[in-house]
Structure formats: C-alpha cells, structure tokens
Motif scaffolding. Structure first.
Motif, PDB file in Angstrom:
ATOM      1  N   PRO A  44       0.816  -1.210   0.000  1.00  0.00           N
ATOM      2  CA  PRO A  44       0.000   0.000   0.000  1.00  0.00           C
ATOM      3  C   PRO A  44       0.855   1.267   0.000  1.00  0.00           C
ATOM      4  O   PRO A  44       2.083   1.215   0.105  1.00  0.00           O
ATOM      5  CB  PRO A  44      -0.796  -0.122   1.298  1.00  0.00           C
ATOM      6  N   LEU A  45       0.173   2.375  -0.108  1.00  0.00           N
ATOM      7  CA  LEU A  45       0.853   3.663  -0.033  1.00  0.00           C
ATOM      8  C   LEU A  45       1.470   3.829   1.350  1.00  0.00           C
ATOM      9  O   LEU A  45       0.949   3.297   2.334  1.00  0.00           O
ATOM     10  CB  LEU A  45      -0.146   4.795  -0.287  1.00  0.00           C
ATOM     11  N   PRO A  46       2.571   4.580   1.433  1.00  0.00           N
ATOM     12  CA  PRO A  46       3.187   4.783   2.754  1.00  0.00           C
ATOM     13  C   PRO A  46       2.277   5.607   3.672  1.00  0.00           C
ATOM     14  O   PRO A  46       1.576   6.515   3.219  1.00  0.00           O
ATOM     15  CB  PRO A  46       4.481   5.532   2.430  1.00  0.00           C
ATOM     16  N   GLY A  47       2.315   5.275   4.952  1.00  0.00           N
ATOM     17  CA  GLY A  47       1.547   6.025   5.943  1.00  0.00           C
ATOM     18  C   GLY A  47       2.239   7.350   6.274  1.00  0.00           C
ATOM     19  O   GLY A  47       3.300   7.672   5.738  1.00  0.00           O
ATOM     20  N   ARG A  48       1.651   8.115   7.170  1.00  0.00           N
ATOM     21  CA  ARG A  48       2.173   9.449   7.527  1.00  0.00           C
ATOM     22  C   ARG A  48       3.622   9.398   7.994  1.00  0.00           C
ATOM     23  O   ARG A  48       4.460  10.162   7.533  1.00  0.00           O
ATOM     24  CB  ARG A  48       1.306  10.102   8.614  1.00  0.00           C
ATOM     25  N   ALA A  49       3.903   8.505   8.932  1.00  0.00           N
ATOM     26  CA  ALA A  49       5.263   8.439   9.483  1.00  0.00           C
ATOM     27  C   ALA A  49       6.264   8.063   8.398  1.00  0.00           C
ATOM     28  O   ALA A  49       7.360   8.637   8.329  1.00  0.00           O
ATOM     29  CB  ALA A  49       5.317   7.447  10.644  1.00  0.00           C
ATOM     30  N   ALA A  50       5.882   7.122   7.551  1.00  0.00           N
ATOM     31  CA  ALA A  50       6.787   6.711   6.468  1.00  0.00           C
ATOM     32  C   ALA A  50       6.994   7.848   5.470  1.00  0.00           C
ATOM     33  O   ALA A  50       8.123   8.080   5.014  1.00  0.00           O
ATOM     34  CB  ALA A  50       6.232   5.479   5.756  1.00  0.00           C
ATOM     35  N   ARG A  51       5.919   8.564   5.134  1.00  0.00           N
ATOM     36  CA  ARG A  51       6.060   9.692   4.199  1.00  0.00           C
ATOM     37  C   ARG A  51       6.972  10.770   4.781  1.00  0.00           C
ATOM     38  O   ARG A  51       7.806  11.343   4.069  1.00  0.00           O
ATOM     39  CB  ARG A  51       4.688  10.285   3.856  1.00  0.00           C
ATOM     40  N   LYS A  52       6.852  11.018   6.063  1.00  0.00           N
ATOM     41  CA  LYS A  52       7.700  12.026   6.701  1.00  0.00           C
ATOM     42  C   LYS A  52       9.168  11.614   6.617  1.00  0.00           C
ATOM     43  O   LYS A  52      10.035  12.425   6.272  1.00  0.00           O
ATOM     44  CB  LYS A  52       7.280  12.235   8.157  1.00  0.00           C
ATOM     45  N   ILE A  54      10.516   9.544   4.413  1.00  0.00           N
ATOM     46  CA  ILE A  54      10.930   9.592   3.011  1.00  0.00           C
ATOM     47  C   ILE A  54      11.264  11.021   2.607  1.00  0.00           C
ATOM     48  O   ILE A  54      12.297  11.271   1.971  1.00  0.00           O
ATOM     49  CB  ILE A  54       9.835   8.994   2.088  1.00  0.00           C
ATOM     50  N   ILE A  55      10.430  11.957   2.979  1.00  0.00           N
ATOM     51  CA  ILE A  55      10.656  13.367   2.642  1.00  0.00           C
ATOM     52  C   ILE A  55      11.949  13.858   3.281  1.00  0.00           C
ATOM     53  O   ILE A  55      12.783  14.488   2.622  1.00  0.00           O
ATOM     54  CB  ILE A  55       9.448  14.235   3.051  1.00  0.00           C
ATOM     55  N   LYS A  56      12.131  13.565   4.570  1.00  0.00           N
ATOM     56  CA  LYS A  56      13.363  13.983   5.253  1.00  0.00           C
ATOM     57  C   LYS A  56      14.595  13.407   4.561  1.00  0.00           C
ATOM     58  O   LYS A  56      15.588  14.102   4.362  1.00  0.00           O
ATOM     59  CB  LYS A  56      13.344  13.539   6.716  1.00  0.00           C
ATOM     60  N   ARG A  57      14.528  12.129   4.200  1.00  0.00           N
ATOM     61  CA  ARG A  57      15.678  11.480   3.549  1.00  0.00           C
ATOM     62  C   ARG A  57      15.940  12.057   2.164  1.00  0.00           C
ATOM     63  O   ARG A  57      17.096  12.224   1.776  1.00  0.00           O
ATOM     64  CB  ARG A  57      15.445   9.976   3.448  1.00  0.00           C
ATOM     65  N   SER A  84       2.559   7.769  -3.696  1.00  0.00           N
ATOM     66  CA  SER A  84       3.380   6.577  -3.494  1.00  0.00           C
ATOM     67  C   SER A  84       4.777   7.043  -3.098  1.00  0.00           C
ATOM     68  O   SER A  84       5.133   8.212  -3.284  1.00  0.00           O
ATOM     69  CB  SER A  84       3.448   5.751  -4.781  1.00  0.00           C
ATOM     70  N   ALA A  85       5.574   6.135  -2.587  1.00  0.00           N
ATOM     71  CA  ALA A  85       6.960   6.472  -2.257  1.00  0.00           C
ATOM     72  C   ALA A  85       7.684   6.948  -3.511  1.00  0.00           C
ATOM     73  O   ALA A  85       8.497   7.874  -3.459  1.00  0.00           O
ATOM     74  CB  ALA A  85       7.665   5.270  -1.647  1.00  0.00           C
ATOM     75  N   ASP A  86       7.359   6.340  -4.640  1.00  0.00           N
ATOM     76  CA  ASP A  86       7.979   6.703  -5.912  1.00  0.00           C
ATOM     77  C   ASP A  86       7.669   8.144  -6.311  1.00  0.00           C
ATOM     78  O   ASP A  86       8.525   8.843  -6.838  1.00  0.00           O
ATOM     79  CB  ASP A  86       7.499   5.735  -6.996  1.00  0.00           C
ATOM     80  N   LYS A  87       6.456   8.606  -6.045  1.00  0.00           N
ATOM     81  CA  LYS A  87       6.072   9.972  -6.423  1.00  0.00           C
ATOM     82  C   LYS A  87       6.574  11.014  -5.430  1.00  0.00           C
ATOM     83  O   LYS A  87       6.624  12.202  -5.748  1.00  0.00           O
ATOM     84  CB  LYS A  87       4.547  10.080  -6.549  1.00  0.00           C
ATOM     85  N   LEU A  91       8.363  15.001  -6.081  1.00  0.00           N
ATOM     86  CA  LEU A  91       7.778  16.087  -5.295  1.00  0.00           C
ATOM     87  C   LEU A  91       8.870  16.811  -4.513  1.00  0.00           C
ATOM     88  O   LEU A  91       8.950  18.042  -4.519  1.00  0.00           O
ATOM     89  CB  LEU A  91       6.713  15.546  -4.340  1.00  0.00           C
ATOM     90  N   CYS A  92       9.732  16.045  -3.848  1.00  0.00           N
ATOM     91  CA  CYS A  92      10.828  16.637  -3.075  1.00  0.00           C
ATOM     92  C   CYS A  92      11.810  17.359  -3.989  1.00  0.00           C
ATOM     93  O   CYS A  92      12.285  18.445  -3.650  1.00  0.00           O
ATOM     94  CB  CYS A  92      11.537  15.568  -2.250  1.00  0.00           C
ATOM     95  N   LYS A  93      12.127  16.778  -5.132  1.00  0.00           N
ATOM     96  CA  LYS A  93      13.036  17.441  -6.071  1.00  0.00           C
ATOM     97  C   LYS A  93      12.469  18.780  -6.507  1.00  0.00           C
ATOM     98  O   LYS A  93      13.195  19.773  -6.614  1.00  0.00           O
ATOM     99  CB  LYS A  93      13.281  16.557  -7.295  1.00  0.00           C
ATOM    100  N   GLN A  94      11.169  18.813  -6.742  1.00  0.00           N
ATOM    101  CA  GLN A  94      10.522  20.053  -7.152  1.00  0.00           C
ATOM    102  C   GLN A  94      10.583  21.098  -6.025  1.00  0.00           C
ATOM    103  O   GLN A  94      10.877  22.265  -6.258  1.00  0.00           O
ATOM    104  CB  GLN A  94       9.075  19.735  -7.524  1.00  0.00           C
ATOM    105  N   ALA A  95      10.334  20.659  -4.790  1.00  0.00           N
ATOM    106  CA  ALA A  95      10.389  21.577  -3.641  1.00  0.00           C
ATOM    107  C   ALA A  95      11.819  22.074  -3.426  1.00  0.00           C
ATOM    108  O   ALA A  95      12.034  23.270  -3.184  1.00  0.00           O
ATOM    109  CB  ALA A  95       9.867  20.874  -2.386  1.00  0.00           C
ATOM    110  N   ILE A  96      12.787  21.199  -3.543  1.00  0.00           N
ATOM    111  CA  ILE A  96      14.193  21.574  -3.378  1.00  0.00           C
ATOM    112  C   ILE A  96      14.608  22.560  -4.465  1.00  0.00           C
ATOM    113  O   ILE A  96      15.336  23.516  -4.220  1.00  0.00           O
ATOM    114  CB  ILE A  96      15.091  20.317  -3.403  1.00  0.00           C
ATOM    115  N   GLY A  97      14.117  22.326  -5.664  1.00  0.00           N
ATOM    116  CA  GLY A  97      14.475  23.174  -6.802  1.00  0.00           C
ATOM    117  C   GLY A  97      14.011  24.613  -6.670  1.00  0.00           C
ATOM    118  O   GLY A  97      14.572  25.516  -7.312  1.00  0.00           O
ATOM    119  N   ALA A  98      13.012  24.872  -5.837  1.00  0.00           N
ATOM    120  CA  ALA A  98      12.516  26.245  -5.682  1.00  0.00           C
ATOM    121  C   ALA A  98      13.616  27.164  -5.167  1.00  0.00           C
ATOM    122  O   ALA A  98      13.771  28.293  -5.643  1.00  0.00           O
ATOM    123  CB  ALA A  98      11.315  26.264  -4.737  1.00  0.00           C
TER     124      ALA A  98
END
Length: 160
Positions: A44-52, A54-57, A84-87, A91-98
């Motif tokens: 399944p899709l990652p839960g809140r803690a997992a998404r957090k 993934i984003i931090k990493r 998804s973890a893949d998406k 998303l992070c690359k786009q945020a970092i690119g700002a």
C-alpha cells in the motif's frame, strides 16, 4: 524472465530458492504463472510516518535542510496522503528546486552554488511542488490494484 524459464526453476524443486516478482499490472500476468507464487502481496501507499521519513531522507540526500514547523508538516503530510513512495521523490526534487530557482539572475545561476548557500526547504516550496507533481495513489489504476489484491492477493491470515 520468460515463463518457460520460471517453470524450469519451479520444476527442479530447488530448496532455499526465493523468486520475487513485482508488477503494477498483475492482471496481465498469465494465471498459470501467477498461481505458482505462494504469496501475493499488495504494497500500500506509505503512511504518515513513512512519508515524513521519506521526505526527510530525500531532502537530506541532496544536502539540504528542511524547515517545517508542526503546522507545515501537517500540511505537507496531508497533501501527500495519496502519494506513493515513488512519487514523493519528484515532489521533493521540485520543492528543493525552488530555492535553486530563486538564485537565478536573468535565467542564469551563479558560478558557484553549494548547499551551504541555500535556504532550507519550506512549506511554500511544497505548496508550489503540489501544483506540479500529482499524486498517483488515488487513481483508477491504484483502485484497480486494490480490487485485484482483494480478489487474488494473499490475505494476512494466509501468510506463513
């Protein structure tokens, strides 16, 4: 790997052999082949803690800092609910690119730009990124995978 090759491996009956297959389209796999797999898991899709995490990493992997207070984290985690973890990576690359785009002058970046000279990634960066990178877990295809799993997947009590 071709079905004949897999069939040969299965017929040999080798011990301590683990074959793992992955697909986004299980309905396209030959039922005879699929029946050979004892366990069929839907991830399944990652839960809140997992998404957090993934984003931090993802941000740390690019030597950048992240600056989100509790409310901003809530916004980002709510906004990534169907990602998804893949998406989360684009998303992070786009945020970092700002932050990088802010350094452009007349469409050109300074000759030397390092992570130390960059501001932390913030909530506004993610807000802009949400307009560019769309979630993939609330789609017809994802719901189809969930339906397939309910019908053909190995249920938790069946796993050994």
């Amino acid at each position: 790997m071709r079905i004949n090759h897999l069939n040969t491996i299965w017929q040999r009956g080798e011990k301590d052999l683990l074959i793992v297959g992955a697909t986004n389209n299980p309905e396209h796999i030959d039922p005879a082949c699929l029946s050979r797999f004892e366990v069929k898991l839907f991830l399944p899709l990652p839960g809140r803690a997992a998404r957090k995490q993934i984003i931090k990493r993802q941000v740390a992997k690019r030597n950048r800092q992240i600056s989100l207070d509790d409310d901003a984290w809530q916004f980002v985690l709510n906004g990534t609910e169907h990602f998804s973890a893949d998406k989360l990576t684009p998303l992070c690359k786009q945020a970092i690119g700002a932050g990088v785009r802010e350094l452009e002058v007349d469409g050109k970046l300074p000759d030397v730009v390092g992570p130390a000279g960059m501001r932390p990634v913030n909530c506004a960066d993610f807000k802009r990124a949400f307009n560019i990178v769309l979630p993939d877990g609330n789609t017809r295809e994802y719901k189809s995978l969930q339906e397939w799993d309910a019908k053909h997947g190995t249920q938790p009590q069946q796993q050994q």
